[in-house]
Enzyme design. Structure first.
Site, mmCIF file in Angstrom:
data_model
loop_
_atom_site.group_PDB
_atom_site.id
_atom_site.type_symbol
_atom_site.label_atom_id
_atom_site.label_comp_id
_atom_site.label_asym_id
_atom_site.label_seq_id
_atom_site.Cartn_x
_atom_site.Cartn_y
_atom_site.Cartn_z
ATOM 1 N N VAL A 188 5.016 -3.013 4.414
ATOM 2 C CA VAL A 188 4.680 -1.975 3.440
ATOM 3 C C VAL A 188 4.481 -2.658 2.087
ATOM 4 O O VAL A 188 5.337 -3.415 1.635
ATOM 5 C CB VAL A 188 5.848 -0.962 3.368
ATOM 6 N N CYS A 189 3.362 -2.371 1.420
ATOM 7 C CA CYS A 189 3.058 -3.005 0.125
ATOM 8 C C CYS A 189 4.094 -2.608 -0.923
ATOM 9 O O CYS A 189 4.291 -1.412 -1.193
ATOM 10 C CB CYS A 189 1.672 -2.563 -0.344
ATOM 11 N N VAL A 190 4.721 -3.591 -1.547
ATOM 12 C CA VAL A 190 5.813 -3.307 -2.487
ATOM 13 C C VAL A 190 5.343 -2.531 -3.713
ATOM 14 O O VAL A 190 6.015 -1.582 -4.157
ATOM 15 C CB VAL A 190 6.553 -4.610 -2.904
#
Lengths: 119, 131, 99, 99, 131, 119
Positions: F77-79
């Site tokens: 998941v993209c931070v």
């Protein structure tokens, strides 16, 4: 006049919630009231208090909470849409509550206008 | 928190609500989630019109089979709308024509409207909710 | 190259953009709401049939069925399942989704 | 009636649908990405100018400015701010968002 | 978890990455969030092409002022791309023409391509990421 | 072959995540591998374990968790996108982790194909 606002999209990904907020603020400035804002479909994602946008950007959720506190706006999140997407009571920012679609229908019945913002 | 228990907001007001379906089913959730508010509005004894235009007319196609994409087939709900006293279903001719469809392709009986009839119907509403 | 289009051609312009920029001989796969363009009588049908002269046009069968369109597919459009989608990606050196 | 359009006319068909079904004398407010249609040289400009004969066309100024379009607005289009948006909603008996 | 520290995946491979921007700014987040992955890809020393087509060309407009909608103005980032060794910026003539725009309206220097040049550029890529 | 998958939209509101899942399953059935799926933009909303869709509907998140466990898929998941939207470590379903966009770039560099699903 009493205006109801319906928001169908989540924060940041679409401009819908921003436009709705600026519309609400302008309506209040003109002496109208916004008794309730209803969050439907991905709009329920506006209600989580967990969001931390970059410092130089607006915080869409915090902004709604603050406007609601200052002007007594009822921020209602659709229970069915929220359950599907994992928005629970313990995640809600101040001023938001989860309830049924009847709350949206009531807005249509009781208020002078209902304006929809979405994708 | 059951919506169906709250059938009356106590005001006795009956308004004209139009639900304008403009999106195809399955690609987005609007057709499915939109049905929920239509049913609740009818439970509040409001005057409900359900309109399908643009890609919304695709929601009413016969022969939908969603097994392959593993999502719920909600198209049968349209046939159950009678039971909720939702009888005003409209489709516009222009949208059917642009998609090569006729009334026979649709899962329920609808009134087919011209553009002028659509305009008049829309103008006389108190509340229009669109997806 | 494999071009993937997922939006209805009567709602969005992405199919037009794809057809404008797809090199002759490329493959175009229609999925999700884009499958309507591959059906008889649709206003996009003429574009698809014209494009089929220079491009290979595919449509995802499960998406057609989910929309009641399985029996209305245009001649010249190849219907594939998810396995066929995988094969198309594997066969082409690169792919592009017209979101 | 007030019609509200928020999508780019070069990406989606919602402006076309709105113009097709808006009664003569209605108001159309362009917001968000729809404001591009109200700018000179846009492929939607001709539609807007033709429509302005029978409809009152408005565009949201802050959205025009945010897109670098404040100086390119078509003649016959009325630019309003959020306060003007509120007034349009108040003045019309009902409104419809073409999402 | 800073992305910028991870400039090398150790493989030494350089691939051609194209980022295809097709959406207008502000109406959706793709233009803003898309810029982030463009910068990271350049930090991995990949061969980056940044292409603006359809409504994506609107991202590069001069004179953007976002104060009124209270969102961040990220259009200046396009002018800083040089500093990240991102020098291949392309716009297609067809998209400019359809919007009544010319190169002079854009905030950065770009190469303007014909449809055929766009096709060739796209075909020679290893990875195309589109918003 | 090694396929990377990029998902740019949240569950339920768009079909993107469903199509990506069915594509991934078919790829595995054909003997390919999916080492990683990357969730970007609203795609990060696929990762919350709080979702409770109706009993007669699919659970998009649970399905990804199960496929990941069975086939060793890294669900990233993209931070930056997650922070903005309020997706935090404590909300993640099994098999998901939060990391940087470098993980997406690596997919492009190392795998044979990268396929994007979105709106």
């Amino acid at each position: 006049m009493q205006f109801g606002i319906l928001i169908n999209e989540g924060p940041y990904n679409h401009q819908a919630s921003d436009t709705a907020y600026l519309f609400a603020r302008a309506a209040i400035e003109k002496g109208h009231t916004i008794p309730r804002v209803f969050f439907y479909h991905d709009g329920v994602n506006n209600s989580t208090r967990m969001g931390e946008p970059p410092q130089d950007d607006r915080n869409v959720t915090t902004r709604w909470s603050k406007l609601a506190e200052e002007h007594g706006i009822d921020l209602v999140v659709c229970v069915a849409a929220a359950l599907r997407r994992g928005i629970k009571d313990e995640l809600l920012a101040p001023g938001f509550r989860i309830s049924g679609l009847g709350q949206l229908v009531e807005m249509g019945i009781q208020y002078d206008r209902l304006v929809t913002f979405g994708d | 928190m059951s919506d169906m228990d709250m059938e009356d907001d106590g005001s006795g007001i009956v308004k004209k609500f139009m639900f304008l379906n403009r999106k195809a089913p399955h690609g987005t959730v609007y057709a499915l989630e939109g049905l929920e508010v239509v049913l609740i509005t009818a439970a509040f004894d409001q005057d409900v019109s359900l309109v399908f235009t643009d890609d919304g007319v695709y929601q009413l196609m016969k022969g939908i089979d969603t097994k392959g994409i593993e999502v719920k087939d909600f198209s049968k709900t349209y046939r159950a709308l009678d039971g909720y006293d939702i009888e005003k279903l409209y489709v516009d001719q222009t949208s059917l024509d642009a998609r090569g469809l006729t009334e026979d392709d649709l899962i329920v009986d609808v009134s087919v409207l011209s553009d002028d009839e659509m305009k008049n119907l829309m103008d006389e509403q108190d509340v229009v909710i669109s997806f | 190259m494999l071009h993937i289009v997922n939006k209805s051609a009567t709602e969005r312009s992405s199919l037009d953009s794809c057809l404008r920029l797809a090199t002759k001989g490329s493959a175009v796969l229609l999925i999700e709401d884009a499958v309507y363009a591959a059906t008889k009588g649709s206003s996009a049908a003429a574009k698809i049939q014209a494009a089929a002269a220079g491009l290979k046009i595919y449509a995802l069968g499960p998406d057609l069925a989910a929309r009641g369109m399985a029996g209305r597919v245009l001649d010249g459009v190849n219907v594939v399942d998810y396995g066929g989608f995988v094969e198309l990606v594997a066969e082409h050196r690169n792919c592009q989704s017209w979101l």
